[in-house]
Write an enzyme that holds these catalytic residues in place. Structure first.
Site, PDB file in Angstrom:
ATOM      1  CB  THR A 148      -0.892   0.006   1.273  1.00 57.58           C
ATOM      2  OG1 THR A 148      -1.403  -1.306   1.486  1.00 57.58           O
ATOM      3  CG2 THR A 148      -2.022   0.999   1.161  1.00 57.58           C
ATOM      4  NE  ARG A 203       4.955  -8.361  -0.402  1.00 59.69           N
ATOM      5  CZ  ARG A 203       5.651  -7.838   0.601  1.00 59.69           C
ATOM      6  NH1 ARG A 203       5.033  -7.158   1.566  1.00 59.69           N
ATOM      7  NH2 ARG A 203       6.966  -7.975   0.645  1.00 59.69           N
ATOM      8  N   GLY A 234      11.143  -4.885   1.989  1.00 58.94           N
ATOM      9  CA  GLY A 234      10.698  -4.513   0.645  1.00 58.94           C
ATOM     10  C   GLY A 234      11.195  -5.439  -0.440  1.00 58.94           C
ATOM     11  CD1 TRP A 239       6.761   1.864  -4.259  1.00 58.34           C
ATOM     12  CD2 TRP A 239       6.574  -0.369  -4.453  1.00 58.34           C
ATOM     13  NE1 TRP A 239       7.510   1.482  -5.332  1.00 58.34           N
ATOM     14  CE2 TRP A 239       7.419   0.119  -5.474  1.00 58.34           C
ATOM     15  CE3 TRP A 239       6.318  -1.736  -4.374  1.00 58.34           C
ATOM     16  CZ2 TRP A 239       8.005  -0.735  -6.413  1.00 58.34           C
ATOM     17  CZ3 TRP A 239       6.906  -2.586  -5.304  1.00 58.34           C
ATOM     18  CH2 TRP A 239       7.736  -2.090  -6.299  1.00 58.34           C
ATOM     19  CG  HIS A 250      -6.567  -1.800   4.557  1.00 59.45           C
ATOM     20  ND1 HIS A 250      -5.682  -1.918   3.512  1.00 59.45           N
ATOM     21  CD2 HIS A 250      -5.827  -1.322   5.596  1.00 59.45           C
ATOM     22  CE1 HIS A 250      -4.471  -1.523   3.895  1.00 59.45           C
ATOM     23  NE2 HIS A 250      -4.540  -1.155   5.155  1.00 59.45           N
TER      24      HIS A 250
HETATM   25  P1  PAP Z   1       0.288  -1.113   5.302  1.00 59.39           P
HETATM   26  O1  PAP Z   1      -0.841  -2.061   5.013  1.00 59.39           O
HETATM   27  O2  PAP Z   1       0.623  -1.018   6.764  1.00 59.39           O
HETATM   28  O3  PAP Z   1       0.126   0.216   4.632  1.00 59.39           O
HETATM   29  P2  PAP Z   1       1.963  -1.919   3.170  1.00 59.39           P
HETATM   30  O4  PAP Z   1       2.589  -0.660   2.739  1.00 59.39           O
HETATM   31  O5  PAP Z   1       0.810  -2.437   2.397  1.00 59.39           O
HETATM   32  O6  PAP Z   1       1.584  -1.815   4.691  1.00 59.39           O
HETATM   33  O7  PAP Z   1       3.041  -3.077   3.139  1.00 59.39           O
HETATM   34  C1  PAP Z   1       4.288  -2.918   3.733  1.00 59.39           C
HETATM   35  C2  PAP Z   1       5.264  -3.746   2.923  1.00 59.39           C
HETATM   36  O8  PAP Z   1       5.646  -3.005   1.753  1.00 59.39           O
HETATM   37  C3  PAP Z   1       6.536  -3.996   3.704  1.00 59.39           C
HETATM   38  O9  PAP Z   1       6.989  -5.261   3.233  1.00 59.39           O
HETATM   39  P3  PAP Z   1       8.002  -6.180   4.052  1.00 59.39           P
HETATM   40  O10 PAP Z   1       7.513  -6.264   5.460  1.00 59.39           O
HETATM   41  O11 PAP Z   1       7.975  -7.502   3.358  1.00 59.39           O
HETATM   42  O12 PAP Z   1       9.335  -5.529   3.943  1.00 59.39           O
HETATM   43  C4  PAP Z   1       7.406  -2.837   3.239  1.00 59.39           C
HETATM   44  O13 PAP Z   1       8.780  -3.050   3.449  1.00 59.39           O
HETATM   45  C5  PAP Z   1       7.061  -2.805   1.768  1.00 59.39           C
HETATM   46  N1  PAP Z   1       7.364  -1.514   1.159  1.00 59.39           N
HETATM   47  C6  PAP Z   1       7.176  -0.262   1.674  1.00 59.39           C
HETATM   48  N2  PAP Z   1       7.588   0.662   0.820  1.00 59.39           N
HETATM   49  C7  PAP Z   1       8.072   0.018  -0.266  1.00 59.39           C
HETATM   50  C8  PAP Z   1       8.678   0.458  -1.494  1.00 59.39           C
HETATM   51  N3  PAP Z   1       8.855   1.744  -1.748  1.00 59.39           N
HETATM   52  N4  PAP Z   1       9.044  -0.496  -2.360  1.00 59.39           N
HETATM   53  C9  PAP Z   1       8.871  -1.808  -2.116  1.00 59.39           C
HETATM   54  N5  PAP Z   1       8.323  -2.276  -0.977  1.00 59.39           N
HETATM   55  C10 PAP Z   1       7.924  -1.378  -0.054  1.00 59.39           C
END
Ligand code: PAP
Length: 345
Positions: free
Chosen positions: A88, A172, A310, A90, A149
């Site tokens: 989300t 995902r 990420g 990203w 969501h």
């Molecule tokens: P949310 O539902 O709390 O908003 P969300 O942003 O959907 O979370 O997901 C977070 C995931 O996106 C994290 O994955 P991970 O735990 O496997 O690392 C986070 O690291 C990843 N994420 C956030 N920003 C980016 C980005 N710019 N590029 C790629 N992945 C990202």
């Protein structure tokens, strides 16, 4: 019922004057509904409740009811819909940067000093706050960028009607979603609750007991509608975004009515957006290392927790072979039903 005269507390939450009787009605129906719902173990709260086939925290259910009772979408609204932890943050950054690319220069961009969740707020998390300073829907520039969501089947008709507004959805691999969510919510879980082990989280996730879950039903609702109404929902996958971010940004621009011109492409605007929104860039910004984001009066999150690794496939570092097998089997069973050709990865 006749509308009451506007009061300072009841204005601007949905872009219209709110009837305080209506506010009370939502609170009352929430109070009445809650005790009668099936419960399951919570990830961040003591328990989740099941409502019309999906799982919510007690406050999440109230947010949903607020959405139905108080929100008026506009045809120009752009919604980002997602199951939590699917990418989300990203996608918010990518869509915000794409839609607003003529408003902001890349050297002095709002995403350099604001977390993506500030630029692109969560509709269902803020609505019930009754505090217009949380989310000034009237003051948002057009198109309004709002995220949710909420599962597609539970959205108000005003949002799902064809021609009413557009959605970008991010999917995902559920194994990575589970691991990401377990890490994230372990950090937010209140001290007074015992820690939730990965094994427990896995069981809950497999049984669908997860905020806005079951995960698979959430994805299927948006996936099926994206096939029926391709002009309404753009269905994206985190893994594809990682592999081909430039193509994804161009698709997003096209779908939302902000296509990139040949000149922009030549000037490297798509590359600039991808670079600005990259994990490395966003994670290292001061705002995303040091600031706490206030989702609601009671949900505060350190921005740094939105940026963990990420990457694709990190779940293999945490899940056992049996866990992976079981989750993959559930995914195949749910997604490869008759007539549904959904490729998980
Ligand atoms: P949310 O539902 O709390 O908003 P969300 O942003 O959907 O979370 O997901 C977070 C995931 O996106 C994290 O994955 P991970 O735990 O496997 O690392 C986070 O690291 C990843 N994420 C956030 N920003 C980016 C980005 N710019 N590029 C790629 N992945 C990202």
């Amino acid at each position: 019922m006749a509308a009451l005269p506007p009061s300072p507390q009841s204005e601007n939450i949905s872009g219209e004057q709110n009837d305080s009787d209506l506010i009370q009605k939502t609170d009352e129906s929430h109070r009445e509904t809650l005790p009668n719902l099936p419960t399951g173990k919570g990830w961040m709260t003591e328990h989740l409740v099941q409502y019309q086939g999906f799982w919510f925290s007690p406050n999440g259910l109230k947010n949903l009811m607020w959405l139905h009772d108080h929100f008026n979408p506009r045809p120009t609204d752009i919604f980002l819909a997602s199951f939590p932890k699917t990418g989300t943050t990203w996608l918010k950054a990518l869509v915000f940067a794409t839609v607003n690319r003529t408003r902001h220069s890349f050297s002095d961009h709002p995403l350099l000093t604001n977390n993506p969740h500030v630029c692109f707020p969560f509709l269902d998390a803020y609505l019930h706050e009754k505090d217009p300073s949380f989310l000034d829907l009237d003051g948002s520039p057009t198109p309004r960028l709002l995220s949710t969501h909420v599962p597609y089947a539970l959205l108000p008709d005003s949002m799902t009607a064809n021609g009413s507004c557009r959605f970008v959805y991010i999917y995902r691999d559920p194994k990575d979603v589970l691991v990401s969510k377990w890490h994230f919510l372990s950090k937010l879980r209140p001290q007074e609750l015992p820690p939730l082990s990965l094994e427990e989280a896995f069981e809950l996730f497999c049984r669908g007991i997860s905020h806005n879950g079951p995960f698979w039903d959430h994805a299927l609702g948006y996936w099926k509608t994206s096939l029926e109404l391709p002009e309404k929902i753009l269905f994206l996958k985190y893994e594809d975004l990682k592999e081909e971010p430039f193509a994804a940004v161009k698709r997003i621009g096209e779908f939302l009515g902000f296509p990139f011109s040949l000149e922009e492409e030549r000037e490297g605007v798509v590359e600039d957006i991808v670079k600005l929104c990259s994990f490395e860039n966003l994670r290292n910004l001061e705002v995303n290392r040091t600031i706490v984001h206030k989702f609601t009066t009671d949900i505060l999150v350190d921005n740094r927790h939105f940026f963990r690794k990420g990457i694709v496939g990190d779940s293999k570092n945490y899940l056992t072979a049996e866990m992976i097998k079981r989750l993959d089997e559930i995914t195949s069973h749910k997604f490869f039903g008759p007539g549904l050709l959904f490729h998980n990865s």
